[in-house]
Structures are given as structure tokens and as C-alpha cells.
Design a protein around this motif. Structure first.
Motif, PDB file in Angstrom:
ATOM      1  N   PRO A   6       0.802  -1.219   0.000  1.00  0.00           N
ATOM      2  CA  PRO A   6       0.000   0.000   0.000  1.00  0.00           C
ATOM      3  C   PRO A   6       0.837   1.273   0.000  1.00  0.00           C
ATOM      4  N   ARG A   7       0.407   2.205  -0.815  1.00  0.00           N
ATOM      5  CA  ARG A   7       0.996   3.534  -0.940  1.00  0.00           C
ATOM      6  C   ARG A   7       2.475   3.505  -1.361  1.00  0.00           C
ATOM      7  N   VAL A  82     -23.266  -5.544  -4.544  1.00  0.00           N
ATOM      8  CA  VAL A  82     -22.723  -4.262  -4.954  1.00  0.00           C
ATOM      9  C   VAL A  82     -21.236  -4.202  -4.614  1.00  0.00           C
ATOM     10  N   MET A  83     -20.425  -3.991  -5.640  1.00  0.00           N
ATOM     11  CA  MET A  83     -18.975  -3.885  -5.468  1.00  0.00           C
ATOM     12  C   MET A  83     -18.552  -2.472  -5.844  1.00  0.00           C
ATOM     13  N   VAL A  84     -17.773  -1.836  -4.993  1.00  0.00           N
ATOM     14  CA  VAL A  84     -17.338  -0.462  -5.228  1.00  0.00           C
ATOM     15  C   VAL A  84     -15.829  -0.450  -5.442  1.00  0.00           C
ATOM     16  N   LYS A  85     -15.429   0.118  -6.567  1.00  0.00           N
ATOM     17  CA  LYS A  85     -14.012   0.300  -6.878  1.00  0.00           C
ATOM     18  C   LYS A  85     -13.693   1.782  -6.705  1.00  0.00           C
ATOM     19  N   PHE A  86     -12.692   2.066  -5.891  1.00  0.00           N
ATOM     20  CA  PHE A  86     -12.241   3.441  -5.689  1.00  0.00           C
ATOM     21  C   PHE A  86     -11.252   3.760  -6.807  1.00  0.00           C
ATOM     22  N   LEU A  87     -11.624   4.689  -7.666  1.00  0.00           N
ATOM     23  CA  LEU A  87     -10.908   4.913  -8.917  1.00  0.00           C
ATOM     24  C   LEU A  87      -9.516   5.505  -8.745  1.00  0.00           C
ATOM     25  N   ASN A  88      -9.199   6.014  -7.564  1.00  0.00           N
ATOM     26  CA  ASN A  88      -7.861   6.538  -7.289  1.00  0.00           C
ATOM     27  C   ASN A  88      -7.248   5.809  -6.099  1.00  0.00           C
ATOM     28  N   ASP A  89      -7.567   4.536  -5.961  1.00  0.00           N
ATOM     29  CA  ASP A  89      -7.149   3.744  -4.803  1.00  0.00           C
ATOM     30  C   ASP A  89      -5.640   3.551  -4.776  1.00  0.00           C
ATOM     31  N   THR A  90      -5.043   3.869  -3.620  1.00  0.00           N
ATOM     32  CA  THR A  90      -3.610   3.641  -3.439  1.00  0.00           C
ATOM     33  C   THR A  90      -3.361   2.550  -2.390  1.00  0.00           C
ATOM     34  N   MET A  91      -4.416   1.916  -1.912  1.00  0.00           N
ATOM     35  CA  MET A  91      -4.272   0.878  -0.886  1.00  0.00           C
ATOM     36  C   MET A  91      -4.416  -0.534  -1.447  1.00  0.00           C
ATOM     37  N   GLY A 143     -11.814   8.930  -5.922  1.00  0.00           N
ATOM     38  CA  GLY A 143     -11.248   9.033  -4.585  1.00  0.00           C
ATOM     39  C   GLY A 143     -10.364   7.859  -4.238  1.00  0.00           C
ATOM     40  N   ASP A 144      -9.643   8.026  -3.154  1.00  0.00           N
ATOM     41  CA  ASP A 144      -8.754   6.995  -2.639  1.00  0.00           C
ATOM     42  C   ASP A 144      -9.572   5.980  -1.840  1.00  0.00           C
ATOM     43  N   HIS A 145      -8.921   4.991  -1.331  1.00  0.00           N
ATOM     44  CA  HIS A 145      -9.553   3.878  -0.624  1.00  0.00           C
ATOM     45  C   HIS A 145     -10.512   4.362   0.470  1.00  0.00           C
ATOM     46  N   LEU A 146     -11.757   3.973   0.341  1.00  0.00           N
ATOM     47  CA  LEU A 146     -12.829   4.300   1.290  1.00  0.00           C
ATOM     48  C   LEU A 146     -13.095   5.792   1.444  1.00  0.00           C
ATOM     49  N   HIS A 147     -12.663   6.599   0.483  1.00  0.00           N
ATOM     50  CA  HIS A 147     -12.948   8.039   0.506  1.00  0.00           C
ATOM     51  C   HIS A 147     -14.114   8.304  -0.440  1.00  0.00           C
ATOM     52  N   PHE A 148     -15.226   8.672   0.130  1.00  0.00           N
ATOM     53  CA  PHE A 148     -16.407   9.018  -0.655  1.00  0.00           C
ATOM     54  C   PHE A 148     -17.212  10.028   0.151  1.00  0.00           C
ATOM     55  N   SER A 149     -18.030  10.772  -0.556  1.00  0.00           N
ATOM     56  CA  SER A 149     -18.829  11.789   0.122  1.00  0.00           C
ATOM     57  C   SER A 149     -20.114  11.168   0.679  1.00  0.00           C
TER      58      SER A 149
END
Length: 162
Positions: A6-7, A82-91, A143-149
Motif C-alpha cells: 500500500p501507498r 454491490v462492489m465499489v471500486k475506488f478509482l484513485n485507490d492507493t491501498m 477518490g482513494d480507498h474508502l474516501h467518498f462523500s
């Protein structure tokens, strides 16, 4: 599963490769598997046999050592998966694993989507059947891993929970 650090500052970094190799040396030992949650998700595409033999969680839940019909039955009971992919995931490495994709076996460069995996083709978890029935949802969010509004969660995820 994941296979990466990660990162880490870039996949071509020699430091990243060294850290990955170091993690890989101990990821499948009993002590590491039993005490580090992260190791339970470690899937080395270069050592598939060792992964299937020694992974105490992921290889089991993904039906890679045998079929547990209860796992399949329970997953298929969902109205939607439901599967969510974080499009800027660094983890998560590779990020496509957030949608059940992974590296093509035997190497760690080229990824394949869920639909090209043996998990899907052999329908070990019922994902192929669920896909054909329109029960799989592949969502992407910036957003990055688990970052959502909260707004995104309310408008996109909550409707699936009603």
C-alpha cells in the motif's frame, strides 16, 4: 485478494519490489496468517499453489481448495451484490480486485476482469449466475480507498439498502 504494498511510490520502484518480495516470504507462514489480517488477503499470483495451500481466509472463501455450497448459497441469496471500486485507490493492489478481478495467473503485470477468471468461469461462488440474472453491480467512485462523500453514499448506496 491483494498483491502489493500500500501507498508504495510506483510499481516500477526497486524499493516496492523489494518490500513486496519481503512480504511474500512470510505472508503464508502460519504465524503471519493467524495474526495479520492483511496477510489473510494476500494472493501471490506467482505462487498460486502456496497461496491455495496456506491462505487461511481468502483461498477458502473464494472456493479455491474445494466447494463449500453454503458460501455459494448464501452469496446467491443476495438481491444485489454491490462492489465499489475506488478509482484513485492507493491501498488495494491491483485495484480491479475490488470488482473480483486480479492478475493473470503466473505474473503480476496484466490484470483480468472477473468474467475472465476461473472463479467466474467455474462459477464457484455463483457470481456468473448472479451476473446473468443482473444481480451484480460494479460501481466506481472517484477518490482513494474508502474516501467518498456522504452525498455519494446517500444517492448511490442507500437505494440498494431499501
Amino acid at each position: 485478494g491483494v498483491y502489493g504494498f500500500p501507498r508504495c511510490p510506483g510499481e516500477s520502484s526497486h524499493v516496492c519490489d523489494w518490500i513486496r518480495k519481503t512480504l511474500d516470504l512470510g505472508a503464508y507462514t502460519k504465524a503471519v496468517q493467524e495474526h495479520l489480517v492483511q496477510a489473510e488477503y494476500w494472493h501471490d499470483p506467482l505462487k498460486e499453489e502456496e497461496y491455495r495451500k496456506s491462505s487461511i481466509f481468502l483461498a477458502d472463501i473464494n472456493q479455491e481448495r474445494g466447494i463449500n455450497e453454503t458460501y455459494k448459497k448464501n452469496l446467491m441469496a443476495l438481491r444485489k451484490f454491490v462492489m465499489v471500486k475506488f478509482l484513485n485507490d492507493t491501498m488495494v493492489d491491483p485495484p480491479i480486485s475490488e470488482w473480483f478481478g486480479f492478475y493473470r495467473s503466473g505474473q503480476a503485470k496484466e490484470t483480468i476482469p472477473l468474467q475472465e477468471s476461473s472463479l467466474y468461469k467455474e462459477d464457484r461462488l455463483g457470481l456468473q449466475e448472479m451476473d446473468k440474472a443482473g444481480k451484480l453491480e460494479f460501481l466506481g467512485v472517484q477518490g482513494d480507498h474508502l474516501h467518498f462523500s456522504e452525498e455519494w453514499f446517500d444517492s448511490t448506496i442507500l437505494p440498494f439498502l431499501h
